[in-house]
Write a protein that holds these residues in place. Structure first.
Motif, mmCIF file in Angstrom:
data_model
loop_
_atom_site.group_PDB
_atom_site.id
_atom_site.type_symbol
_atom_site.label_atom_id
_atom_site.label_comp_id
_atom_site.label_asym_id
_atom_site.label_seq_id
_atom_site.Cartn_x
_atom_site.Cartn_y
_atom_site.Cartn_z
ATOM 1 N N UNK A 164 0.806 -1.220 0.000
ATOM 2 C CA UNK A 164 0.000 0.000 0.000
ATOM 3 C C UNK A 164 0.839 1.270 0.000
ATOM 4 N N UNK A 165 2.162 1.145 -0.003
ATOM 5 C CA UNK A 165 3.002 2.341 0.038
ATOM 6 C C UNK A 165 4.418 1.961 -0.399
ATOM 7 N N UNK A 166 5.174 2.937 -0.865
ATOM 8 C CA UNK A 166 6.584 2.755 -1.185
ATOM 9 C C UNK A 166 6.828 1.689 -2.241
ATOM 10 N N UNK A 167 8.058 1.205 -2.263
ATOM 11 C CA UNK A 167 8.456 0.205 -3.255
ATOM 12 C C UNK A 167 8.482 -1.210 -2.684
ATOM 13 N N UNK A 168 8.055 -1.378 -1.425
ATOM 14 C CA UNK A 168 7.969 -2.710 -0.834
ATOM 15 C C UNK A 168 9.218 -3.180 -0.132
ATOM 16 N N UNK A 169 10.274 -2.362 -0.103
ATOM 17 C CA UNK A 169 11.510 -2.799 0.554
ATOM 18 C C UNK A 169 11.348 -2.907 2.074
ATOM 19 N N UNK A 170 10.365 -2.206 2.629
ATOM 20 C CA UNK A 170 10.167 -2.271 4.080
ATOM 21 C C UNK A 170 9.678 -3.641 4.522
ATOM 22 N N UNK A 171 9.180 -4.446 3.588
ATOM 23 C CA UNK A 171 8.742 -5.786 3.952
ATOM 24 C C UNK A 171 9.883 -6.616 4.514
ATOM 25 N N UNK A 172 11.102 -6.290 4.117
ATOM 26 C CA UNK A 172 12.258 -7.085 4.529
ATOM 27 C C UNK A 172 12.414 -7.066 6.041
ATOM 28 N N UNK A 173 12.141 -5.920 6.656
ATOM 29 C CA UNK A 173 12.289 -5.849 8.110
ATOM 30 C C UNK A 173 10.948 -5.838 8.838
ATOM 31 N N UNK A 174 9.887 -5.351 8.200
ATOM 32 C CA UNK A 174 8.589 -5.329 8.877
ATOM 33 C C UNK A 174 8.009 -6.727 9.039
ATOM 34 N N UNK A 175 8.187 -7.592 8.052
ATOM 35 C CA UNK A 175 7.667 -8.949 8.150
ATOM 36 C C UNK A 175 8.237 -9.710 9.337
ATOM 37 N N UNK A 176 9.569 -9.857 9.421
ATOM 38 C CA UNK A 176 10.140 -10.549 10.591
ATOM 39 C C UNK A 176 9.808 -9.887 11.920
ATOM 40 N N UNK A 177 9.745 -8.551 11.936
ATOM 41 C CA UNK A 177 9.407 -7.857 13.181
ATOM 42 C C UNK A 177 7.998 -8.212 13.653
ATOM 43 N N UNK A 178 7.046 -8.237 12.735
ATOM 44 C CA UNK A 178 5.678 -8.584 13.103
ATOM 45 C C UNK A 178 5.560 -10.050 13.512
ATOM 46 N N UNK A 179 6.339 -10.930 12.886
ATOM 47 C CA UNK A 179 6.358 -12.338 13.293
ATOM 48 C C UNK A 179 6.870 -12.463 14.722
ATOM 49 N N UNK A 180 7.915 -11.721 15.060
ATOM 50 C CA UNK A 180 8.451 -11.743 16.426
ATOM 51 C C UNK A 180 7.422 -11.193 17.414
ATOM 52 N N UNK A 181 6.748 -10.109 17.030
ATOM 53 C CA UNK A 181 5.714 -9.553 17.908
ATOM 54 C C UNK A 181 4.589 -10.552 18.134
ATOM 55 N N UNK A 182 4.174 -11.222 17.085
ATOM 56 C CA UNK A 182 3.093 -12.205 17.200
ATOM 57 C C UNK A 182 3.525 -13.373 18.089
ATOM 58 N N UNK A 183 4.767 -13.827 17.925
ATOM 59 C CA UNK A 183 5.280 -14.914 18.762
ATOM 60 C C UNK A 183 5.338 -14.506 20.226
ATOM 61 N N UNK A 184 5.734 -13.263 20.478
ATOM 62 C CA UNK A 184 5.795 -12.783 21.859
ATOM 63 C C UNK A 184 4.400 -12.732 22.479
ATOM 64 N N UNK A 185 3.406 -12.312 21.706
ATOM 65 C CA UNK A 185 2.034 -12.296 22.219
ATOM 66 C C UNK A 185 1.525 -13.702 22.494
#
Length: 381
Positions: A319-340
């Protein structure tokens, strides 16, 4: 130990006016507090650590002799954070090894075909429309989400029956270790969880059957009610309000079902129980703590849904930018979900101790021997 067991039996005899259900439940609690019962329930752990595995659970309940006051949802959260800080390496390692793969699959829907999701959502939408409900964007999106949940539960069930149940068992054992003051390595905890995998898989199947029954019952009731209103010529607004009322009732019943099922998972790990009797046991334990369990469920569900929404709109949907943020946002959200997921499992374990202590306290004198204290615990000598 014989004197203490005799004291507990006297406490039960002193209440002749209790009905048969309460007497049987009290007997079940006495059995679960006895060394013979706990040695069987801790048999898997005993095989791994070379000692009496049941003593781990027994120490967790006998650390304090004072009467225990029930904890609220916030107190359980604070206690969970205290236990996590006390042994953060163990819990975070369990989350990294066992929960992160599960979180990645849940968030990405890697095993779910998009064509199957669309096909199933169209079938659900057709059924809903035939029941008389007006179609709209919210209804279409709801059918799509439900289709994703159903297919994800089906295709990811092997992963849930292995990594997920092993992670929960290791977390529950770790919480019991924290209260008993026992130090066990992560490898021994996972090995102990693997020893009782068959029991965990059985309770997972029963929980899946219960949830499926509740959902199917809701669909049947919703369809029947809407069709009945249509036969009697009720206006569309009345049908909509009736469907909304049934949906609210369903969500309340579904929330209570999930709470009981989560507690049943803890019971299957820390007690020698499996199958339907585990669900009955958790139903008895939770009867004094339904409101607390509901608050815990709402908090956990809101947190997990928030992370799922972030992953949907910032990783899966460009929904924004060129998609390069997926490289770090994806793993970060996976870690957040695992912590929850980790916090949710730990809170379930603490909630189990709270429910059991509250149940024993309600029974009377038994609680003076079996009630744990959740603050300021000193390690067992």
């Amino acid at each position: 130990m014989d004197d203490r067991s005799g004291g507990r039996n006297d406490d039960v005899v002193d209440h002749p006016r209790r009905d048969m259900m309460v007497e049987e439940s009290c007997t079940l609690i006495q059995r679960s507090s006895s060394p013979h019962y706990e040695s069987r329930s801790g048999g898997a752990l005993s095989a791994c650590v070379g000692g009496d595995g049941g003593s781990l659970i027994r120490h967790a309940f006998n650390l304090d002799q004072q009467r225990f006051e029930s904890m609220g949802a916030l107190e359980i959260l604070r206690e969970t954070i205290r236990i996590l800080r006390q042994d953060s390496t163990r819990f975070l390692a369990i989350a990294a090894v066992l929960l992160c793969p599960v979180s990645a699959v849940i968030l990405s829907h890697a095993f779910v075909s998009r064509s199957l999701v669309r096909r199933l959502s169209l079938q659900l939408l057709l059924v809903v429309q035939l029941s008389g409900l007006p179609s709209g964007l919210f209804l279409k999106d709801s059918c799509l989400r439900v289709s994703e949940m159903i297919l994800s539960a089906i295709f990811c069930s092997p992963l849930f029956m292995t990594l997920s149940v092993l992670a929960k068992a290791a977390i529950f054992y770790s919480v019991a270790c924290a209260y008993a003051g026992t130090e066990l390595s992560i490898a021994k905890l996972v090995a102990a969880a693997a020893k009782i995998w068959r029991r965990l898989a059985l309770i997972y199947l029963w929980i899946s059957l219960v949830i499926l029954t509740v959902v199917a019952l809701f669909v049947v009731l919703l369809t029947t009610a809407c069709n009945t209103f249509m036969i009697f010529g009720a206006p569309a607004d009345l049908i909509k309000y009736a469907a909304l009322a049934l949906t609210v009732v369903f969500f309340v019943a579904f929330a209570h079902t999930i709470i009981i099922c989560n507690l049943a998972t803890v019971v299957s790990v820390l007690e020698n129980s499996s199958g339907p009797q585990t669900l009955l046991r958790s139903l008895f334990l939770i009867k004094e703590q339904r409101q607390v369990g509901l608050l815990i469920f709402l908090g956990s569900t809101a947190g997990l849904a928030f992370v799922e929404g972030l992953f949907e709109y910032r990783v899966k949907t460009l929904s924004y930018g060129d998609g390069t943020s997926r490289i770090w946002e994806g793993p970060l959200l996976v870690i957040m979900y695992s912590f929850l997921l980790l916090i949710d499992s730990m809170m379930s374990a603490v909630f189990y101790f709270t429910c059991r202590s509250s149940c024993l306290e309600t029974m009377g004198g038994i609680s003076q021997e079996a009630s744990p204290k959740f603050s300021g615990l000193a390690p067992a000598q």
